[in-house]
Enzyme design. Structure first.
Site, PDB file in Angstrom:
ATOM      1  N   ALA A 112     -10.250  49.494  -5.518  1.00 19.34           N
ATOM      2  CA  ALA A 112     -10.381  49.908  -4.115  1.00 19.34           C
ATOM      3  C   ALA A 112      -9.334  50.983  -3.828  1.00 19.34           C
ATOM      4  O   ALA A 112      -8.453  51.226  -4.656  1.00 19.34           O
ATOM      5  CB  ALA A 112     -10.161  48.715  -3.193  1.00 19.34           C
ATOM      6  N   LYS A 113      -9.433  51.624  -2.724  1.00 18.21           N
ATOM      7  CA  LYS A 113      -8.408  52.579  -2.292  1.00 18.21           C
ATOM      8  C   LYS A 113      -8.596  52.814  -0.807  1.00 18.21           C
ATOM      9  O   LYS A 113      -9.690  52.630  -0.273  1.00 18.21           O
ATOM     10  CB  LYS A 113      -8.559  53.916  -3.041  1.00 18.21           C
ATOM     11  N   GLY A 114      -7.527  53.234  -0.148  1.00 15.53           N
ATOM     12  CA  GLY A 114      -7.656  53.500   1.276  1.00 15.53           C
ATOM     13  C   GLY A 114      -6.577  54.438   1.746  1.00 15.53           C
ATOM     14  O   GLY A 114      -5.732  54.879   0.964  1.00 15.53           O
TER      15      GLY A 114
END
Ligand code: NAD
Length: 423
Positions: A112-114
């Protein structure tokens, strides 16, 4: 910068670059189109508004992102970055890279990444805290210790993680495993800060041994003297490498007989930068534009993305490159290096030490137990060494680059989990 940051200086955008590497490996694996589509598609992409009152009373509305790419192998894992150029494409590319990174080192996570599109240097500490808490208000339902575990990235740090944990726990109750990269005295892990750079050093050693090169006969150049570069330099100096070049945003520092790395480490603690290091050492100053072209055997780009390009690749002299940064080599340049026989250890393995110790932090939090530094270091070395051996073997067996071999292993692992458990 990361591969995502290459959008400005490469013909390929961030996601296209990851896709190129993915497809190259998928071709060798003979993966069908339907499986490719399943593996590359993100599970969930979220974009939220983050309205916040600034110190002067102005209302700012920022955009926040979280992409949950794949959870076939476990809860999704990836950093949160605060940077003006954060956008959907960048976050998607980085989220997918996390899927492959966690799979190649075989830790039980997905990717994931944000992030938030904001310049953290323009914010007061209070503004940064308000923005962070507001962002958590918007996304707290979609992350947690069993689903998606954020961590620091560019523009965020242990303090940001402490705010995030505090805000998340207001909704869900005590559970420090909801986030990693926390302050060591507040459920963080010993050795997390040094982990990425130390991992780079460990992997340089493994790779050089395989290539029949001795550390004490290897002249190394390290680009970037921040978290990754500094700790890589420390480990490599202690392992007897001759480090002939280091640099940071202030310029390059060179000594063909080897630099005094302990003095440089001390200098950056005192001065926050290498600026002026040549005045107190035997180093000569080199312009940053020529730095990567210094005569050396091993080059460790550990600063920003997209620094080795079609424009300078022909002047790079190193025989071995270990990608400390995310995406320091453009796809075009990668092709040229491969043809020239330069050995490149790819970012998804080379800088995976950080996420590996983040995993150890999560394990310790779940056990309400704290490991000592030696244990963290030993376990890190064990995880990276076995990942390296697997990638090396696959590269030899299939006669492909280490990058393609690393993607092949990662893709096979994610695909296997999907086959076993369904989707
Ligand atoms: P950092 O901000 O601590 O350090 C960056 C360093 O690069 C600084 O010394 C800075 O002066 C230097 N720098 C910036 N622009 C430069 C330029 N144009 N030329 C030369 N030097 C320049 O960042 P970091 O945490 O060390 O991260 C470095 C890279 O490693 C990034 O690509 C990051 O995404 C990647 N990475 C970091 C981690 C981690 O745990 N910190 C984990 C995985 C990947």
């Amino acid at each position: 910068m990361t591969p995502a940051d290459k959008k400005h200086n490469s013909s390929m955008n961030a996601f296209e670059t990851v896709m190129l590497y993915f497809n190259r490996a998928a071709d060798v694996l003979g993966l069908d189109d339907a499986s490719r589509r399943l593996l590359i598609t993100a599970k969930r992409e979220i974009k939220v508004e983050v309205p916040v009152e600034m110190d002067d009373g102005r209302l700012e509305t920022l955009m926040g992102f979280r992409v949950q790419h794949n959870n076939a192998r476990g809860p999704m894992k990836g950093g949160l970055r605060y940077h003006p150029e954060v956008d959907s494409d960048e976050v998607l590319a980085l989220a997918s890279l996390m899927t492959w990174k966690t799979a190649v080192v075989n830790i039980p996570y997905g990717g994931a990444k944000g992030g938030i599109a904001v310049d953290p240097r323009s914010l007061s500490k209070k503004e940064k805290e308000r923005i962070t808490r507001k962002f958590v208000d918007q996304i707290h339902d979609i992350f947690g210790p069993d689903s998606d575990i954020p961590a620091p990235d560019m523009g965020t740090d242990a303090e940001t993680m402490a705010w995030i944990r505090n805000q998340w726990e207001k909704y869900h109750g005590f559970n420090p495993a909801c986030i990693t990269g926390k302050p060591v005295e507040d459920y963080g892990a010993k050795g997390r800060e040094e982990a990425t750079g130390r991992g780079v050093g460990i992997l340089c050693f493994k790779l050089l041994s395989r290539l029949g090169m001795r550390a004490n006969e290897t002249r190394a150049v390290i680009q970037g003297f921040g978290n990754v570069g500094k700790h890589a330099a420390k480990y490599m100096y202690e392992s007897d490498y001759k480090i002939v070049g280091i640099n940071d945003i202030s310029g390059g520092y060179h000594n063909p007989d080897g630099l005094d790395i302990p003095a440089a480490l001390h200098y950056v603690i005192e001065n926050n930068s290498l600026e002026g290091f040549e005045k107190i050492s035997t180093a000569t100053k080199v312009d940053n534009k020529d730095f990567l072209e210094l005569d050396c055997d091993l080059l460790v780009p550990a600063a920003i993305g997209g620094v080795i390009t079609a424009g300078n690749v022909d002047r790079i002299k190193a025989k071995v490159i270990v990608e400390g940064a995310n995406g320091p080599i453009d796809a075009d340049a990668d092709e040229v290096l491969h043809r020239r026989g330069v050995t490149v250890l790819p970012d998804i393995l080379a800088n995976a030490g950080g996420v590996t110790v983040s995993y150890f932090e999560w394990v310790q939090n779940r056990q309400y137990y704290s490991w000592d530094l030696n244990r963290v270091r030993q376990e890190l070395e064990a995880v990276l060494s076995s990942a390296f051996e697997e990638v090396w073997q696959a590269s030899t067996e299939h006669e492909v680059s280490l990058r393609t071999a690393a993607f092949m292993i990662a893709i096979k692992r994610v695909k296997r989990s999907l086959d076993l458990s369904g989707f």
